[in-house]
Design an enzyme around this catalytic site. Sequence first.
Site, PDB file in Angstrom:
ATOM      1  NE  ARG A 273       5.792  -0.513   2.546  1.00  0.00           N
ATOM      2  CZ  ARG A 273       5.334  -1.630   2.747  1.00  0.00           C
ATOM      3  NH1 ARG A 273       4.034  -2.031   2.742  1.00  0.00           N
ATOM      4  NH2 ARG A 273       6.284  -2.774   3.059  1.00  0.00           N
TER       5      ARG A 273
ATOM      6  NE  ARG B 261       3.091  -8.839   6.170  1.00  0.00           N
ATOM      7  CZ  ARG B 261       1.762  -8.978   6.298  1.00  0.00           C
ATOM      8  NH1 ARG B 261       1.276  -9.667   6.962  1.00  0.00           N
ATOM      9  NH2 ARG B 261       0.861  -8.026   5.713  1.00  0.00           N
ATOM     10  CB  THR B 262       7.301  -3.103   6.198  1.00  0.00           C
ATOM     11  OG1 THR B 262       7.044  -4.389   5.500  1.00  0.00           O
ATOM     12  CG2 THR B 262       8.612  -2.541   6.048  1.00  0.00           C
TER      13      THR B 262
ATOM     14  CE  LYS C 236      -0.418  21.847   6.650  1.00  0.00           C
ATOM     15  NZ  LYS C 236       0.467  22.340   7.899  1.00  0.00           N
TER      16      LYS C 236
HETATM   17  N1   CP Z   1       5.749  -7.961   3.187  1.00  0.00           N
HETATM   18  C1   CP Z   1       5.298  -6.801   3.586  1.00  0.00           C
HETATM   19  O1   CP Z   1       6.095  -5.648   3.298  1.00  0.00           O
HETATM   20  O2   CP Z   1       4.279  -6.604   4.210  1.00  0.00           O
HETATM   21  P1   CP Z   1       3.314  -5.262   4.694  1.00  0.00           P
HETATM   22  O3   CP Z   1       2.918  -4.673   3.294  1.00  0.00           O
HETATM   23  O4   CP Z   1       2.379  -5.523   5.398  1.00  0.00           O
HETATM   24  O5   CP Z   1       4.530  -4.373   5.266  1.00  0.00           O
END
Ligand code: CP
Length: 348
Positions: A101, A51-52, A80
Amino acid sequence: MRHLIDFADMTNEEWYDLYALAKDIMARPLDYKDALRGRVMASLFYEPSTRTNFSFQTAMLKLGGGVFGFVDANTSSVSKGEKLKDTITMCSTYADVIVMRTPVEGMSKAASLYSRAPLINAGDGGHFHPTQTLADLTAITERRGSLENMTVGLCGDLKYGRTVHSLVRALSRFPGNRFVLISPKALAAPQYLLDFLREKGIEYRETESLEEAIPELDILYMTRVQRERFDDPAEYERLKNVYVLTASMLAPAKKNMTVLHPLPRVDEIAMDVDGDERACYFRQAECGLYIRMALLLTLVRGGKFEPEHIPPETRPHRCHNPKCITRKEPYIPILEEDGRCGYCEAEL
Ligand code: CP
């Protein structure tokens, strides 16, 4: 430079402006199709996501912008041995905004020290996930018309569930909310979150029983047990199915209760709940697209968030949290905020 590392980087007024912008984008999407033409988003995903990652990429494309990045840091020069500082310095010279992320707590905040472009935390380990919170708040506001005066039940993995940590702190800023924290003791909310609620004088209680809590809830926020955060696989196996919400369990719930889940779900919501009118988790994920479009527009155009205050101090002690970014990349300066690590919030 304005970043979104935590929902606390945003005032309530800025939240309301962002929500209004997202609603306008929902109503008139084609009016925004060239809003970020010529701008570029770096999408740095050191950890899996559906999603994110996809909603941020879609958001940038729907605004007319471009995207580059990785979904596996091993395909970049991180493999590396490149340091975070250098990766971010470089990417921020190419991109107008960075979305990041990571599995490491505080890594987005540390990256923001070196970024010349706005940086958005798209989830840092078990710590925070502020853009999920934006999606959650959008879904709740759509359903209830307000973020106030709710009894909010959070169920499942409250220890590692970063979406829970971000959402509790966000909803604490709106009056009249109280929390029911539903988890086994092994997955209880971290002490810093309980301290936060206590210090703010916000009512909460802890229970292990989902059935007992359901009748009083306005919001039920289910979460997945976070397999990837466990050091001991046997402990995950023991706890993974501790709560499974089924349609029949909703019989005593309020008719206007809202069931949320940040997704992905594993088995904690049975599929027979999907047809219940209280189930809102797919709409919640859809809201994530529009609120992220609003966020990208705001940040890339030099939005109104307050600048981060980064004290230039370097202290002799280090963070105790073995999962903190300062343990992985020790050149990053220690930040102390009220006796806690400024990246992961562990007590110093
Ligand atoms: N809710 C959420 O962060 O989903 P993902 O890990 O799929 O991005």
